[in-house]
Design an enzyme around this catalytic site. Structure first.
Site, PDB file in Angstrom:
ATOM      1  N   CYS A   7      11.378 -34.293 -52.478  1.00 42.62           N
ATOM      2  CA  CYS A   7      10.826 -33.092 -51.835  1.00 42.62           C
ATOM      3  C   CYS A   7      10.696 -33.407 -50.354  1.00 42.62           C
ATOM      4  CB  CYS A   7       9.503 -32.697 -52.478  1.00 42.62           C
ATOM      5  SG  CYS A   7       8.231 -33.988 -52.419  1.00 42.62           S
ATOM      6  N   ARG A  13      14.170 -24.428 -46.738  1.00 47.51           N
ATOM      7  CA  ARG A  13      14.165 -25.776 -46.176  1.00 47.51           C
ATOM      8  C   ARG A  13      15.406 -26.534 -46.651  1.00 47.51           C
ATOM      9  NH1 ARG A  13       8.611 -28.898 -46.822  1.00 47.51           N
ATOM     10  NH2 ARG A  13       9.641 -30.262 -45.295  1.00 47.51           N
TER      11      ARG A  13
END
Length: 279
Positions: A235, A178
């Site tokens: 995050c 990611r």
């Protein structure tokens, strides 16, 4: 200040009758509404009260604020009282995924000025590995009287992040793919904040789901650049970043949270993104 409690210590507290408020934060990315509570009702540590992360540990999602904005302080205080927390209690939070969701309530309580809160090291899996008993159904807590403020834990606001990444250490706690922009299962844009360093949260954990020893965590974060520099973490939506902050605390390192994280950042088309591996 300690961050973790092992299952043997928790068990001894329970047997001896020392008051302990247990919070079950059963949530995983991709859960549907009510999935965590169904798993809780099937089996949980005796006495644990269920905490619903989307509704009690976050406010409503928005493109401007991200998927899990921090809850309003007053709403969080009322939720903490509903869980039965009093000012002088010891609170232990756990989940079924190594503390990745339970760390959110740990961070929020610490941010509110409540210091005697711990993550159960290894969570439900560690409890089961010792052969300890489970209960089913719902636990109803007596209303608590805890007083909570806000702002005790350092945080970054959206307009501070880019400058911070240019001068200090900004850790991206998401999976490496990611970060590189190869995969984005949730948010509308893939990549990472320019200047951030990839530091997947899962690497804070040993194979059994417990945190790595403090010395190993300290070595990990030193290798990532946390050697006398200011540190902040983000995050996907501010959940797993709290776990990274707990691991940093175990290593003796204070770190700030960027609460909106990638879900807030990529919701602003004017903000830059980077892809690929770190230079």
């Amino acid at each position: 200040m300690r961050t973790l409690m092992d299952v043997q210590t928790l068990r001894e507290r329970m047997i001896s009758g020392r008051r302990t408020v247990l919070l079950d934060v059963r949530w995983k990315l991709g859960d549907g509404q009510g999935d965590g509570q169904r798993r809780y009702r099937q089996a949980h540590i005796p006495g644990a009260v269920y905490v619903d992360l989307p509704s009690e540990l976050a406010s409503a999602p928005s493109a401007a604020g991200g998927r899990h904005p921090l809850p309003e302080p007053e709403a969080f205080r009322e939720a903490a009282r509903d869980w039965g927390i009093n000012n002088d209690d010891v609170v232990v939070a756990y989940d079924e995924n190594g503390g990745l969701s339970a760390a959110r309530v740990w961070w929020l309580l610490r941010d509110g000025g409540f210091d005697s809160v711990y993550l159960l090291d290894g969570g439900l899996a560690a409890w089961l590995a010792e052969g300890y008993e489970l209960d089913s159904g719902d636990e109803l807590a007596s209303l608590g009287n805890v007083e909570l403020g806000s702002g005790r834990m350092p945080r970054l606001e959206l307009d501070e992040v880019l400058d911070f990444a240019g001068t200090s250490l900004l850790l991206d706690a998401r999976a490496a793919e990611r970060y590189r922009g190869e995969l984005e299962p949730v948010d509308p844009r893939a990549g990472h904040i320019p200047g951030a360093v990839s530091a997947p949260t899962t690497k804070n954990l040993a194979r059994g789901g417990q945190f790595l020893p403090a010395a190993e965590l300290a070595a990990r974060f030193k290798d990532l650049g946390a050697d006398g520099r200011d540190v902040a973490v983000y995050c996907g939506s501010g959940i797993n970043a709290a776990h990274q902050i707990a691991a940093l605390a175990e290593a003796g390192i204070d770190a700030a949270l960027f609460p909106g994280s990638w879900s807030q950042w990529c919701g602003h088309p004017d903000l830059p993104i980077a892809t690929g591996a770190e230079p």
